[in-house]
Scaffold this active site. Structure first.
Site, short mmCIF file in Angstrom:
data_model
loop_
_atom_site.label_atom_id
_atom_site.label_comp_id
_atom_site.label_asym_id
_atom_site.label_seq_id
_atom_site.Cartn_x
_atom_site.Cartn_y
_atom_site.Cartn_z
N THR A 195 0.85 -1.18 0.00
CA THR A 195 0.00 0.00 0.00
C THR A 195 0.88 1.22 0.00
O THR A 195 1.92 1.23 0.67
CB THR A 195 -0.86 0.03 1.30
OG1 THR A 195 -1.72 -1.10 1.30
CG2 THR A 195 -1.69 1.29 1.40
N ASP A 226 -7.47 -3.06 5.12
CA ASP A 226 -7.45 -1.98 6.10
C ASP A 226 -7.40 -0.59 5.48
O ASP A 226 -7.83 0.39 6.10
CB ASP A 226 -6.21 -2.13 7.00
CG ASP A 226 -4.92 -2.11 6.18
OD1 ASP A 226 -4.84 -2.85 5.18
OD2 ASP A 226 -4.01 -1.34 6.53
N GLY A 247 0.77 -4.04 4.77
CA GLY A 247 0.86 -5.43 5.18
C GLY A 247 -0.51 -6.09 5.13
O GLY A 247 -1.44 -5.54 4.53
N GLY A 249 -3.90 -6.66 5.77
CA GLY A 249 -4.84 -5.70 6.35
C GLY A 249 -5.76 -6.27 7.42
O GLY A 249 -6.26 -5.53 8.27
N1 ASP Z 1 -2.85 -3.48 3.63
C1 ASP Z 1 -3.20 -3.86 2.29
C2 ASP Z 1 -4.43 -4.73 2.34
O1 ASP Z 1 -4.53 -5.57 3.20
C3 ASP Z 1 -2.09 -4.57 1.56
C4 ASP Z 1 -0.70 -4.13 1.91
O2 ASP Z 1 -0.46 -3.01 2.27
O3 ASP Z 1 0.23 -4.96 1.82
O4 ASP Z 1 -5.27 -4.59 1.48
#
Ligand code: ASP
Length: 340
Positions: A195, A226, A247, A249
């Site tokens: 993200t 998230d 990460g 979410g």
């Molecule tokens: N946080 C994002 C999601 O879960 C993905 C990421 O940032 O790696 O959609």
């Protein structure tokens, strides 16, 4: 498809307007940045460096933190082709690309869109939700209808490369998010997620933040992470500071993580200590799961101090202010080596 690292290296070699140094030399081990005494913008991951530059152009000219984070996120959505944000994102399990984004101002105003299809600037749609509606979050078809009504063009964003990666993935159909997948430079890697989370403080001391992502590749249709959930992927409060996340979410949502980081700063923690304590919370809730997935937090307080922390090594964040435009720093991490 050009990876973000290749893009950054090309920019560095070209000696273009961004004048980026090589990634290796731009990365230092400093975990904390001191007070800014002025405008500053910080972002997740190495593509945060050029995204920050787009935001910095606004801040340097005396613009608002809100305008800056919108511009920075817009850059990530279309200025670079990668598989985790914007128009080159990888699709869900059914081959549909859906985008999530949020934006928040230091006064508590916020807007978000989730599972948005065929609109290339979800962050700007999120801002319209914030400014043009009484709501905070629009999803799916309704979000798209609103975007079109607001003048956004409907267009297919799925690239042939993304379709090819999806076809490849279907051979095993295994959903297993990788830790720092993009940073490992696995050729043809098709399991990844990231993200662009961006936080800024402007010359007047106002804070704002934005998040934009295509979420987890190969997610179930309808899955929302998230990033568009205010308090999970993003939270901003002028009284205290701001936080964002990247990460898996589901972990941020379980822990209301960005809100948690801001509230820990409110209790007196530094941005880095707040991020670290939030990471500890993630570990305590799901000790086994946390060994094999990545969660990363980035925070800035109202004085411009910056900190970050992650579950696993490899999370980098970009910092840009009047002194330096291209800093890329490693966060600390709970676990000693990159997980499985
Ligand atoms: N946080 C994002 C999601 O879960 C993905 C990421 O940032 O790696 O959609």
């Amino acid at each position: 498809m050009t990876t973000r690292r290749e893009f950054l290296q090309q920019m560095a070699l070209a000696g273009g307007a961004l004048a980026l140094p090589g990634i290796a030399s731009a990365t230092s081990k400093q975990p904390v940045i001191a007070a800014a005494n002025g405008a500053r913008v910080v972002s997740t991951w190495d593509f945060g460096v050029p995204a920050n530059q787009a935001a910095w152009n606004v801040l340097r000219a005396g613009g608002t933190a809100l305008d800056a984070v919108e511009q920075g996120a817009r850059w990530a959505e279309t200025g670079l082709c990668n598989s985790t944000v914007g128009h080159c994102g990888y699709p869900d399990r059914d081959g549909v690309l859906t985008l999530d984004a949020s934006i928040m101002d230091g006064d508590g105003r916020c807007g978000a869109v989730a599972a948005l299809e065929d609109i290339d600037h979800p962050v700007s749609v999120a801002r319209r939700v914030m400014e043009q509606t009484p709501h905070v979050l629009l999803v799916g078809q309704g979000a798209q209808q609103f975007a079109v009504e607001q003048g956004f063009e409907k267009q297919s964003l799925l690239t042939p490369e993304a379709v090819q990666a999806w076809e490849e993935w279907k051979k095993t159909s295994r959903y297993q998010p990788q830790i720092n997948a993009e940073r490992r430079l696995i050729p043809g890697n098709s399991q990844n997620h990231d993200t662009l989370g961006m936080l800024a403080i402007d010359q007047r001391g106002n804070l704002a933040g934005a998040c934009t992502t295509s979420g987890m590749a190969w997610k179930l249709r309808g899955r929302v992470g998230d990033s568009p959930i205010v308090g999970a992927g993003l939270y901003v409060d002028n009284e205290v500071g701001a936080a964002t996340a990247s990460g898996v979410g589901e972990e941020m949502i379980r822990n209301a993580a960005s809100f948690l980081v801001v509230e820990l700063m409110r209790q007196g923690r530094s941005p880095m200590d707040a991020c670290r304590e939030a990471i500890d919370r993630v570990v305590r809730k799901r000790p086994e799961a946390s060994k094999s997935l990545q969660v990363c937090f980035l925070a800035i307080n109202r004085h411009g101090e910056v900190g970050a922390f992650a579950l696993h090594p490899g999370f980098v964040y970009a910092v840009c202010d009047a002194q330096r435009q291209d800093a890329l720093l490693d966060s600390g991490a709970v676990y000693p080596g990159e997980g499985a």
